[in-house]
Design a protein around this motif. Sequence first.
Motif, mmCIF file in Angstrom:
data_model
loop_
_atom_site.group_PDB
_atom_site.id
_atom_site.type_symbol
_atom_site.label_atom_id
_atom_site.label_comp_id
_atom_site.label_asym_id
_atom_site.label_seq_id
_atom_site.Cartn_x
_atom_site.Cartn_y
_atom_site.Cartn_z
ATOM 1 N N UNK A 88 30.179 27.600 -34.856
ATOM 2 C CA UNK A 88 29.627 26.556 -34.757
ATOM 3 C C UNK A 88 30.631 25.347 -34.802
ATOM 4 N N UNK A 89 31.652 25.593 -35.324
ATOM 5 C CA UNK A 89 32.900 24.416 -35.539
ATOM 6 C C UNK A 89 33.427 24.036 -33.882
ATOM 7 N N UNK A 90 33.406 25.381 -33.289
ATOM 8 C CA UNK A 90 34.058 25.418 -31.984
ATOM 9 C C UNK A 90 32.903 24.559 -30.992
ATOM 10 N N UNK A 91 31.711 24.859 -31.199
ATOM 11 C CA UNK A 91 30.373 24.385 -30.591
ATOM 12 C C UNK A 91 30.235 22.861 -30.796
ATOM 13 N N UNK A 92 30.609 22.529 -32.183
ATOM 14 C CA UNK A 92 30.603 20.878 -32.535
ATOM 15 C C UNK A 92 31.725 20.353 -31.875
ATOM 16 N N UNK A 93 32.853 20.924 -31.910
ATOM 17 C CA UNK A 93 34.249 20.271 -31.104
ATOM 18 C C UNK A 93 33.867 19.978 -29.789
ATOM 19 N N UNK A 94 33.010 20.818 -29.067
ATOM 20 C CA UNK A 94 32.826 20.617 -27.664
ATOM 21 C C UNK A 94 31.839 19.762 -27.496
ATOM 22 N N UNK A 95 30.853 19.710 -28.275
ATOM 23 C CA UNK A 95 29.697 18.638 -28.331
ATOM 24 C C UNK A 95 30.332 17.358 -28.495
ATOM 25 N N UNK A 96 31.154 17.138 -29.569
ATOM 26 C CA UNK A 96 31.880 15.725 -29.888
ATOM 27 C C UNK A 96 32.740 15.312 -28.477
ATOM 28 N N UNK A 97 33.651 16.471 -27.920
ATOM 29 C CA UNK A 97 34.553 16.028 -26.753
ATOM 30 C C UNK A 97 33.387 15.360 -25.599
ATOM 31 N N UNK A 98 32.182 16.015 -25.533
ATOM 32 C CA UNK A 98 31.247 15.806 -24.478
ATOM 33 C C UNK A 98 30.950 14.315 -24.818
#
Length: 171
Positions: A88-98
């Motif tokens: 979930x953290x990795x997914x959130x980091x990707x979403x934040x970057x996007x």
Amino acid sequence: MKKLFLLATLILFTLLWPVLAEEQASPQPPQPAQEQSYGSVEERRIMESLAAGGAPFAREREELENKKKELKRLEGEVDKKIEQLNQLRVRLEKLQEQKNIEEQNRIGELAKIYEKMTADKAAAALGTVNQDLAISILGKMKIKSAAKILNNLDREKAAKLTATFSDPDTR
């Protein structure tokens, strides 16, 4: 003489065999325990438990084994949860970057819009928006257009924007 002795032993053994076999088959009555001196009540309890087959210790050992199994199971569950949280953290980091990329794209588009406006109208509009957004927009604009807009802003507002824009920690 030797033969006679062997024959007598054999006869005696044959006659006494049933008696000896019966004595070995019948259980011996328990011998009274010798009185032992113990250093403490706890030592006596432990020694008597050991003499009785160690039943309390076997039960405690079984309880410990059950607790170990439960801890292993819980450890597995915690490891699964940690893995899920990492995913979930990795997914959130990707979403934040996007999100950051999309935000920068929108700010770039706003900068182009402000560049196409006249300097006095852009200054009036930029003077009413959030200071961080105004700095981001000015940062994406061409220097000549940003200078014209700052020239048309209220002096205090232009000074605040310039000071904040020049501080690398605020950007």
